[in-house]
Design a protein around this motif. Structure first.
Motif: not given
Length: 79
Positions: A31-60
């Motif tokens: 989606i974008c990189i904001d002024e605080e250098n945070k990368v904004h993403l949207r997980l889609t497909g199986a990752c969008g509804t996966c119960p461990i998507s937060v772990m995928t996002l942070k640890m992966g």
């Protein structure tokens, strides 16, 4: 807003990570990189509804991204 060189490097890094998500039926949308250098993403497909998507996002994705782009502060998921 991030500079173009950083944005290009982030997108290139995300493309390198994408096959791991695709292997499980998921994907990501940059989606974008904001002024605080945070990368904004949207997980889609199986990752969008996966119960461990937060772990995928942070640890992966975030860990992988910070290795190649240390100026990135965080990766956050937009709904």
């Amino acid at each position: 807003m991030a500079d173009q060189a950083l944005e290009d490097k982030v997108k290139e890094t995300l493309e390198a990570f994408r096959p791991q998500l695709n292997a499980d039926g998921g994907d990501l949308e940059y989606i974008c990189i904001d002024e605080e250098n945070k990368v904004h993403l949207r997980l889609t497909g199986a990752c969008g509804t996966c119960p461990i998507s937060v772990m995928t996002l942070k640890m992966g994705i975030e860990r992988f991204l910070k290795e190649t782009c240390p100026e990135i502060a965080e990766v956050v998921q937009d709904e």
